[in-house]
Motif scaffolding. Structure first.
Motif, PDB file in Angstrom:
ATOM      1  N   LEU A  54     -27.259 -13.752 -29.433  1.00 11.43           N
ATOM      2  CA  LEU A  54     -27.796 -12.635 -30.209  1.00 11.43           C
ATOM      3  C   LEU A  54     -27.037 -12.476 -31.522  1.00 11.43           C
ATOM      4  O   LEU A  54     -27.638 -12.205 -32.567  1.00 11.43           O
ATOM      5  CB  LEU A  54     -27.758 -11.347 -29.404  1.00 11.43           C
ATOM      6  N   LYS A  55     -25.730 -12.645 -31.487  1.00  8.70           N
ATOM      7  CA  LYS A  55     -24.915 -12.549 -32.709  1.00  8.70           C
ATOM      8  C   LYS A  55     -25.397 -13.546 -33.757  1.00  8.70           C
ATOM      9  O   LYS A  55     -25.553 -13.211 -34.931  1.00  8.70           O
ATOM     10  CB  LYS A  55     -23.448 -12.810 -32.372  1.00  8.70           C
ATOM     11  N   THR A  56     -25.664 -14.777 -33.327  1.00  5.57           N
ATOM     12  CA  THR A  56     -26.157 -15.808 -34.241  1.00  5.57           C
ATOM     13  C   THR A  56     -27.497 -15.395 -34.847  1.00  5.57           C
ATOM     14  O   THR A  56     -27.721 -15.530 -36.048  1.00  5.57           O
ATOM     15  CB  THR A  56     -26.289 -17.156 -33.507  1.00  5.57           C
ATOM     16  N   GLY A  57     -28.391 -14.881 -34.010  1.00  2.00           N
ATOM     17  CA  GLY A  57     -29.693 -14.428 -34.499  1.00  2.00           C
ATOM     18  C   GLY A  57     -29.580 -13.279 -35.474  1.00  2.00           C
ATOM     19  O   GLY A  57     -30.248 -13.254 -36.512  1.00  2.00           O
ATOM     20  N   LEU A  58     -28.731 -12.316 -35.173  1.00  5.16           N
ATOM     21  CA  LEU A  58     -28.543 -11.173 -36.070  1.00  5.16           C
ATOM     22  C   LEU A  58     -27.971 -11.605 -37.414  1.00  5.16           C
ATOM     23  O   LEU A  58     -28.364 -11.089 -38.464  1.00  5.16           O
ATOM     24  CB  LEU A  58     -27.625 -10.129 -35.428  1.00  5.16           C
ATOM     25  N   VAL A  62     -29.917 -10.320 -40.813  1.00  6.69           N
ATOM     26  CA  VAL A  62     -29.299  -9.191 -41.507  1.00  6.69           C
ATOM     27  C   VAL A  62     -28.733  -9.690 -42.832  1.00  6.69           C
ATOM     28  O   VAL A  62     -27.969 -10.641 -42.873  1.00  6.69           O
ATOM     29  CB  VAL A  62     -28.184  -8.547 -40.638  1.00  6.69           C
ATOM     30  N   SER A  63     -29.122  -9.025 -43.919  1.00  3.77           N
ATOM     31  CA  SER A  63     -28.684  -9.463 -45.233  1.00  3.77           C
ATOM     32  C   SER A  63     -27.226  -9.084 -45.489  1.00  3.77           C
ATOM     33  O   SER A  63     -26.736  -8.094 -44.945  1.00  3.77           O
ATOM     34  CB  SER A  63     -29.568  -8.842 -46.317  1.00  3.77           C
ATOM     35  N   THR A  82     -26.322  -6.099 -27.165  1.00  2.00           N
ATOM     36  CA  THR A  82     -26.564  -5.859 -28.592  1.00  2.00           C
ATOM     37  C   THR A  82     -25.369  -5.176 -29.235  1.00  2.00           C
ATOM     38  O   THR A  82     -24.931  -5.577 -30.319  1.00  2.00           O
ATOM     39  CB  THR A  82     -27.819  -4.990 -28.770  1.00  2.00           C
ATOM     40  N   ASP A  83     -24.805  -4.200 -28.579  1.00  2.00           N
ATOM     41  CA  ASP A  83     -23.639  -3.496 -29.114  1.00  2.00           C
ATOM     42  C   ASP A  83     -22.458  -4.445 -29.290  1.00  2.00           C
ATOM     43  O   ASP A  83     -21.772  -4.406 -30.308  1.00  2.00           O
ATOM     44  CB  ASP A  83     -23.261  -2.356 -28.180  1.00  2.00           C
TER      45      ASP A  83
END
Length: 85
Positions: A54-58, A62-63, A82-83
């Motif tokens: 998820l971190k990689t996807g975010l 996210v700009s 997510t947190d």
């Protein structure tokens, strides 16, 4: 048995990462779909892998100018992942 205080690091993020690595095969987060059922558990390693994905996807969506993401959810495993991402 590893004593919990041995995983403490300089920041909460570093301590959390150390916990995921140290306790990789232990139960981390559990859930059940009804009161009558027993809990189903994810290990620290399984949760850590989900966090990294998820971190990689975010990071891709996210700009750099806007690094904040809002989370609105009931307490559930996905919220913690997510947190922690």
């Amino acid at each position: 048995c590893i004593e919990h205080w041995k995983i403490l690091r300089e920041s909460s993020a570093e301590t959390l990462k150390e916990a995921f690595l140290t306790f990789s095969q232990r139960p981390c987060l559990g859930f059940r779909t009804s009161i009558q059922e027993s809990y189903h558990w994810y290990t620290y390693e399984q949760i850590y892998q989900r966090i990294l994905r998820l971190k990689t996807g975010l990071q891709q969506i996210v700009s750099p100018q806007n690094k904040f993401v809002g989370i609105c959810s009931t307490n559930r495993i996905e919220w913690f992942i997510t947190d922690w991402s």
